[in-house]
Enzyme design. Sequence first.
Site, PDB file in Angstrom:
ATOM      1  CB  THR A  88     -21.808 -35.124 -29.575  1.00  0.00           C
ATOM      2  OG1 THR A  88     -20.871 -34.904 -30.619  1.00  0.00           O
ATOM      3  CG2 THR A  88     -21.931 -36.610 -29.310  1.00  0.00           C
ATOM      4  CG  ASN A 109     -21.315 -31.919 -26.601  1.00  0.00           C
ATOM      5  OD1 ASN A 109     -22.299 -32.608 -26.826  1.00  0.00           O
ATOM      6  ND2 ASN A 109     -20.411 -31.643 -27.522  1.00  0.00           N
ATOM      7  CG  ASP A 171     -18.911 -39.876 -21.575  1.00  0.00           C
ATOM      8  OD1 ASP A 171     -19.517 -39.022 -22.246  1.00  0.00           O
ATOM      9  OD2 ASP A 171     -17.900 -39.589 -20.891  1.00  0.00           O
ATOM     10  NE  ARG A 172     -20.520 -35.460 -26.431  1.00  0.00           N
ATOM     11  CZ  ARG A 172     -19.196 -35.325 -26.282  1.00  0.00           C
ATOM     12  NH1 ARG A 172     -18.615 -35.672 -25.145  1.00  0.00           N
ATOM     13  NH2 ARG A 172     -18.459 -34.824 -27.264  1.00  0.00           N
ATOM     14  CG  ASP A 361     -23.604 -36.663 -33.482  1.00  0.00           C
ATOM     15  OD1 ASP A 361     -23.167 -36.657 -34.647  1.00  0.00           O
ATOM     16  OD2 ASP A 361     -22.856 -36.680 -32.483  1.00  0.00           O
ATOM     17  CG  HIS A 495     -20.148 -30.131 -34.958  1.00  0.00           C
ATOM     18  ND1 HIS A 495     -20.791 -30.181 -33.757  1.00  0.00           N
ATOM     19  CD2 HIS A 495     -19.031 -30.906 -34.831  1.00  0.00           C
ATOM     20  CE1 HIS A 495     -20.116 -30.968 -32.931  1.00  0.00           C
ATOM     21  NE2 HIS A 495     -19.043 -31.422 -33.552  1.00  0.00           N
TER      22      HIS A 495
END
Length: 554
Positions: A88, A109, A171-172, A361, A495
Amino acid sequence: MKRFISLLLLVTITSVCLAQSSITKNQIPSASSFNERPKLVVGIVIDQMRYDYLTRFYNRYGEGGFKRMMNEGFNCKNNHFNYIPTYTGPGHTSVYTGTTPKYHGIIANDWYDKEIKKSVYCAEDTSVQSVGTVTDAGQMSPQRMKTTTFSDENRLFTQMQGKTIGIAIKDRGAILPAGHTANAAYWFQGKDEGNWITSTFYMNELPKWVVDFNKKHSVESYLKTWNTLYDISTYTESGSDLNDFEGGFKGKETATFPYDLKTLKDQNEGYDILKTTAFGNSLTTDFVIEAIKAEKLGSDNITDVLTVSYSSTDYVGHNFGVNSKEIEDTYLRLDLELERLFKSLDEQVGNGNYTVFLTADHAAVDVPSYLQSVKIPAGYFSSSDFSKKINDFMKATFGASDLIESISNYQIFLNREKIHQLDLDLDDVQEAIVNEIITYDFVDKAYTATAMTSTSFSTGIEQLIQNGFNQKRSGDVIYVLDTAFISYSKTGSTHGSAFEYDTHVPLLFFGKGIKHGETFQKTEIIDIAPTMSALLDISYPSGNKGEPLEFVFN
């Protein structure tokens, strides 16, 4: 004769003046040329959306969501990520920066920081404070991202007059696309709060419209029964509702419809349960529409940028898998959310005044235990067993048990100080590990950091690894698992790999400046940012490596 010469001279002078006037008019842009840019660019990232979700569920989609983008806009059918890992944080960053982790620095991440000797999160920033929550969930910013986004470049181009706002449950997903210069980024704090929050990186207190939204749009209203949108017997593009490949919720014996969210809430992290349902996307759309109105996005001729990430699709996929009834229902409902968003844009900004792109993403693998049940090679990789085995090897080979500092994201980080103390050659240690782990079951490939920095790969998985390899942040050894082998639970999807099921994602363009069409020509995720920069006629992001897709333009 004199009269003829005077007349000829007059004609010549007039012609020259007219020519100069024509040249001047062509050289100096008229005020109307600046109005050719869209008033608003909306970037939509669907978290964990495989390309085949467009085609699998196509016949059930309405005319105003995904189909509207395909029927009125441009469909890039062979769009891929050109690096790994497909996660992500790196995914959102690459979409908006036009480059890969090699340059933008968001390598995962979370990753092991070789300088401070601990794991760090891609959006964390302890130098800022939370706004809108009493927890540390707001201590976030884009400070770990090393390059600009096209939204940053638009802010610079417009002398900070064009707004940028990022919105996502994660948030990201809100922070990284909006860039370093964003006016705001908002994300959802669940647990026992259920509010949209931000950080002091952007502001010291929430705007009144956000405070009002948190009060008026109580998340309690989303805590209802999640049942299928249509009769479940018509959901023929997914597997059976009751099977052995799904996770489900605590407090419910089976992962089957319907789900009474109000009853299940307390056993499933409070309001966080909404993230793992289709209603998380509804909550996101409601907030996005309110942001467009309250911030007056697209209300003048200075282009604004709105970044939107629909995060719930990822949570649902991780929990239930890519072949579940839950994922089918989530996408049928998401289609309606997109239609609702586009109608709001038509009303607030004006049809033909905004441009939208939609992508993902990353995608996701079918649940390996399901693949095994239909005789397709797949399986599970034990990270703990791998860690024990490689540490035993290091002790037996080099006489030390603390030569490995971390194993994460399919990378091995070595204790370089210890290696130096033992007078070992770093390249030799890296190579020894590669030669060892390549013999392990389910490890398909392995490479040293030295190989990544000294060899230029132009094709294959090796190129994708190199594009994701950041010399300062990545590990000493990188390894790749066999196809459809994952380090994960035996229920749900995940993923991160370089295989087609993780790299092939949708790419749709729609709106002002975009023509109708489609292509099977291969495009890459890093092409999106320069394409939007070209549309806006602004500088490309600072680390850009992509190419503008000129064939999508009118």
